[in-house]
Design a protein around this motif. Structure first.
Motif, PDB file in Angstrom:
ATOM      1  N   ASN A   6     -94.083   8.994  13.628  1.00 18.63           N
ATOM      2  CA  ASN A   6     -93.869  10.021  14.405  1.00 18.63           C
ATOM      3  C   ASN A   6     -92.420   9.316  15.215  1.00 18.63           C
ATOM      4  OD1 ASN A   6     -95.813  11.653  14.289  1.00 18.63           O
ATOM      5  ND2 ASN A   6     -97.036  11.006  16.116  1.00 18.63           N
ATOM      6  N   VAL A   7     -92.419   8.048  15.577  1.00 17.38           N
ATOM      7  CA  VAL A   7     -91.339   7.461  15.911  1.00 17.38           C
ATOM      8  C   VAL A   7     -90.150   7.420  14.964  1.00 17.38           C
ATOM      9  CG1 VAL A   7     -90.319   5.237  16.713  1.00 17.38           C
ATOM     10  CG2 VAL A   7     -92.427   5.824  17.637  1.00 17.38           C
ATOM     11  N   SER A   8     -90.470   7.190  13.816  1.00 18.32           N
ATOM     12  CA  SER A   8     -89.289   7.217  12.628  1.00 18.32           C
ATOM     13  C   SER A   8     -88.961   8.529  12.559  1.00 18.32           C
ATOM     14  CB  SER A   8     -89.723   6.804  11.201  1.00 18.32           C
ATOM     15  OG  SER A   8     -90.864   7.336  10.821  1.00 18.32           O
ATOM     16  N   LEU A   9     -89.430   9.678  12.534  1.00 19.27           N
ATOM     17  CA  LEU A   9     -89.154  10.760  12.201  1.00 19.27           C
ATOM     18  C   LEU A   9     -88.334  11.489  13.653  1.00 19.27           C
ATOM     19  CD1 LEU A   9     -89.318  13.559  10.503  1.00 19.27           C
ATOM     20  CD2 LEU A   9     -91.109  13.995  11.727  1.00 19.27           C
ATOM     21  N   SER A  10     -88.773  10.851  14.794  1.00 20.59           N
ATOM     22  CA  SER A  10     -87.861  11.353  15.811  1.00 20.59           C
ATOM     23  C   SER A  10     -86.431  10.409  15.860  1.00 20.59           C
ATOM     24  CB  SER A  10     -88.653  10.926  17.111  1.00 20.59           C
ATOM     25  OG  SER A  10     -89.809  11.590  17.401  1.00 20.59           O
ATOM     26  N   ILE A  11     -86.561   9.231  15.223  1.00 15.69           N
ATOM     27  CA  ILE A  11     -85.272   8.537  15.209  1.00 15.69           C
ATOM     28  C   ILE A  11     -84.515   9.069  14.095  1.00 15.69           C
ATOM     29  CG2 ILE A  11     -84.180   6.289  14.539  1.00 15.69           C
ATOM     30  CD1 ILE A  11     -86.062   4.905  16.415  1.00 15.69           C
ATOM     31  N   LEU A  12     -85.014   9.778  13.167  1.00 14.46           N
ATOM     32  CA  LEU A  12     -84.390  10.277  12.243  1.00 14.46           C
ATOM     33  C   LEU A  12     -83.700  11.738  13.110  1.00 14.46           C
ATOM     34  CD1 LEU A  12     -83.583  10.571   9.161  1.00 14.46           C
ATOM     35  CD2 LEU A  12     -85.470  12.033   8.917  1.00 14.46           C
ATOM     36  N   TYR A  13     -84.406  12.415  13.571  1.00 14.34           N
ATOM     37  CA  TYR A  13     -83.794  13.646  14.226  1.00 14.34           C
ATOM     38  C   TYR A  13     -82.484  13.106  15.356  1.00 14.34           C
ATOM     39  CZ  TYR A  13     -87.610  16.872  13.067  1.00 14.34           C
ATOM     40  OH  TYR A  13     -88.209  17.653  12.173  1.00 14.34           O
ATOM     41  N   ILE A  14     -82.867  11.964  15.848  1.00 23.06           N
ATOM     42  CA  ILE A  14     -81.716  11.479  16.917  1.00 23.06           C
ATOM     43  C   ILE A  14     -80.416  11.270  16.123  1.00 23.06           C
ATOM     44  CG2 ILE A  14     -81.000   9.751  18.282  1.00 23.06           C
ATOM     45  CD1 ILE A  14     -84.159   9.700  19.205  1.00 23.06           C
ATOM     46  N   ILE A  15     -80.730  10.649  14.722  1.00 22.22           N
ATOM     47  CA  ILE A  15     -79.528  10.089  14.081  1.00 22.22           C
ATOM     48  C   ILE A  15     -78.819  11.397  13.579  1.00 22.22           C
ATOM     49  CG2 ILE A  15     -78.650   8.934  12.085  1.00 22.22           C
ATOM     50  CD1 ILE A  15     -80.847   6.850  12.701  1.00 22.22           C
ATOM     51  N   VAL A  16     -79.630  12.419  13.188  1.00 19.23           N
ATOM     52  CA  VAL A  16     -79.111  13.448  12.163  1.00 19.23           C
ATOM     53  C   VAL A  16     -78.376  14.221  13.459  1.00 19.23           C
ATOM     54  CG1 VAL A  16     -79.628  15.602  11.365  1.00 19.23           C
ATOM     55  CG2 VAL A  16     -80.480  13.618  10.334  1.00 19.23           C
ATOM     56  N   SER A  17     -78.841  14.546  14.704  1.00 15.86           N
ATOM     57  CA  SER A  17     -78.194  15.253  15.652  1.00 15.86           C
ATOM     58  C   SER A  17     -76.962  14.649  16.246  1.00 15.86           C
ATOM     59  CB  SER A  17     -79.192  15.541  16.859  1.00 15.86           C
ATOM     60  OG  SER A  17     -79.597  14.352  17.426  1.00 15.86           O
ATOM     61  N   GLY A  70     -91.896   9.200  25.230  1.00 18.94           N
ATOM     62  CA  GLY A  70     -90.430   9.360  25.524  1.00 18.94           C
ATOM     63  C   GLY A  70     -89.756   8.043  25.891  1.00 18.94           C
ATOM     64  N   LEU A  71     -90.757   7.491  26.778  1.00 15.65           N
ATOM     65  CA  LEU A  71     -90.484   5.999  27.265  1.00 15.65           C
ATOM     66  C   LEU A  71     -89.981   4.866  25.898  1.00 15.65           C
ATOM     67  CD1 LEU A  71     -89.266   4.235  29.535  1.00 15.65           C
ATOM     68  CD2 LEU A  71     -91.753   3.617  30.134  1.00 15.65           C
ATOM     69  N   LYS A  72     -91.230   4.902  25.256  1.00 21.28           N
ATOM     70  CA  LYS A  72     -91.204   3.867  24.265  1.00 21.28           C
ATOM     71  C   LYS A  72     -90.198   4.336  23.079  1.00 21.28           C
ATOM     72  CE  LYS A  72     -96.192   4.492  23.700  1.00 21.28           C
ATOM     73  NZ  LYS A  72     -97.216   4.497  22.754  1.00 21.28           N
ATOM     74  N   LEU A  73     -89.980   5.791  23.067  1.00 19.83           N
ATOM     75  CA  LEU A  73     -88.884   5.969  21.938  1.00 19.83           C
ATOM     76  C   LEU A  73     -87.576   5.773  22.589  1.00 19.83           C
ATOM     77  CD1 LEU A  73     -87.801   7.599  19.590  1.00 19.83           C
ATOM     78  CD2 LEU A  73     -87.781   9.614  20.893  1.00 19.83           C
ATOM     79  N   SER A  74     -87.107   5.913  23.913  1.00 20.11           N
ATOM     80  CA  SER A  74     -86.067   5.392  24.302  1.00 20.11           C
ATOM     81  C   SER A  74     -85.712   4.009  24.393  1.00 20.11           C
ATOM     82  CB  SER A  74     -86.044   5.986  25.590  1.00 20.11           C
ATOM     83  OG  SER A  74     -86.670   5.400  26.779  1.00 20.11           O
ATOM     84  N   LEU A  75     -86.732   3.279  24.666  1.00 16.29           N
ATOM     85  CA  LEU A  75     -86.589   1.638  24.724  1.00 16.29           C
ATOM     86  C   LEU A  75     -86.448   1.161  23.024  1.00 16.29           C
ATOM     87  CD1 LEU A  75     -89.655   0.535  27.217  1.00 16.29           C
ATOM     88  CD2 LEU A  75     -87.047   0.978  27.314  1.00 16.29           C
ATOM     89  N   ILE A  80     -82.156  -0.852  19.786  1.00 14.26           N
ATOM     90  CA  ILE A  80     -81.182  -0.747  18.695  1.00 14.26           C
ATOM     91  C   ILE A  80     -79.757  -0.770  18.868  1.00 14.26           C
ATOM     92  CG2 ILE A  80     -80.333   0.496  16.403  1.00 14.26           C
ATOM     93  CD1 ILE A  80     -83.547   1.207  16.364  1.00 14.26           C
ATOM     94  N   LEU A  81     -79.310   0.156  20.136  1.00 10.28           N
ATOM     95  CA  LEU A  81     -78.098   0.274  20.517  1.00 10.28           C
ATOM     96  C   LEU A  81     -77.425  -0.733  21.103  1.00 10.28           C
ATOM     97  CD1 LEU A  81     -75.747   2.594  21.052  1.00 10.28           C
ATOM     98  CD2 LEU A  81     -77.222   2.949  23.179  1.00 10.28           C
ATOM     99  N   ILE A  82     -78.169  -1.415  21.838  1.00 10.32           N
ATOM    100  CA  ILE A  82     -77.919  -2.780  22.788  1.00 10.32           C
ATOM    101  C   ILE A  82     -77.439  -3.749  21.570  1.00 10.32           C
ATOM    102  CG2 ILE A  82     -78.571  -4.812  24.243  1.00 10.32           C
ATOM    103  CD1 ILE A  82     -80.068  -2.456  25.789  1.00 10.32           C
ATOM    104  N   LEU A  83     -78.322  -4.047  20.564  1.00 12.91           N
ATOM    105  CA  LEU A  83     -78.155  -5.071  19.364  1.00 12.91           C
ATOM    106  C   LEU A  83     -76.904  -4.688  18.732  1.00 12.91           C
ATOM    107  CD1 LEU A  83     -81.696  -5.707  17.960  1.00 12.91           C
ATOM    108  CD2 LEU A  83     -80.211  -7.187  19.463  1.00 12.91           C
ATOM    109  N   PHE A  84     -76.839  -3.169  18.378  1.00 14.92           N
ATOM    110  CA  PHE A  84     -75.176  -2.970  17.840  1.00 14.92           C
ATOM    111  C   PHE A  84     -74.414  -3.017  18.573  1.00 14.92           C
ATOM    112  CE2 PHE A  84     -72.321   0.405  16.488  1.00 14.92           C
ATOM    113  CZ  PHE A  84     -71.963  -0.029  15.416  1.00 14.92           C
ATOM    114  N   GLU A  85     -74.206  -2.763  20.012  1.00 15.05           N
ATOM    115  CA  GLU A  85     -73.033  -3.001  20.680  1.00 15.05           C
ATOM    116  C   GLU A  85     -72.807  -4.415  20.933  1.00 15.05           C
ATOM    117  OE1 GLU A  85     -73.626  -0.773  24.464  1.00 15.05           O
ATOM    118  OE2 GLU A  85     -72.944   1.422  23.349  1.00 15.05           O
TER     119      GLU A  85
END
Length: 123
Positions: A6-17, A70-75, A80-85
């Motif tokens: 579920n998390v990997s599918l949701s992250i895929l939706y985030i990246i595609v959007s 939603g909290l787990k997904l956002s964390l 990932i975002l913090i590591l990249f930045e």
């Protein structure tokens, strides 16, 4: 195993959007449909919309406690975002980034809460 799927599918939706909305914003900017001020505003709004969409889809897949999913997904996405930045882009940390990360987390939490309420109850 189901949570990882579920998390990997949701992250895929985030990246595609993120990619689609950024492409549309780039086209609008290229053809001078939007000014520079509007482009800078939408650069802030697009990740919020994307995390809302990802939270919505993980909320539809979860069984209960949509806010927690939603909290787990956002964390996970924020790590990932913090590591990249901070590792790849070498940016410094300031209070504006903390506020922006809080807004992104709230968007994901609201998306998952709405997603779990829109889920059809199967009997």
């Amino acid at each position: 195993m189901n949570f990882i799927k579920n998390v990997s599918l949701s992250i895929l939706y985030i990246i595609v959007s993120l990619l689609i909305l950024t492409f549309i914003l780039t086209l609008f900017s290229y053809f001078n449909i939007m000014g520079d001020k509007m482009v800078s505003i939408f650069k802030i709004i697009i990740p919020v919309i994307s995390l809302f969409i990802g939270g919505f889809f993980i909320g539809k897949k979860s069984l209960r406690k949509g806010w927690l999913e939603g909290l787990k997904l956002s964390l996970l996405f924020l790590i990932i975002l913090i590591l990249f930045e901070y590792l790849a882009l070498d940016q410094s940390f300031d209070i504006k980034n903390l506020l922006y990360y809080l807004i992104l987390s709230i968007a994901s939490i609201f998306g998952s809460m709405i997603g779990i309420s829109k889920k059809k109850i199967e009997k």
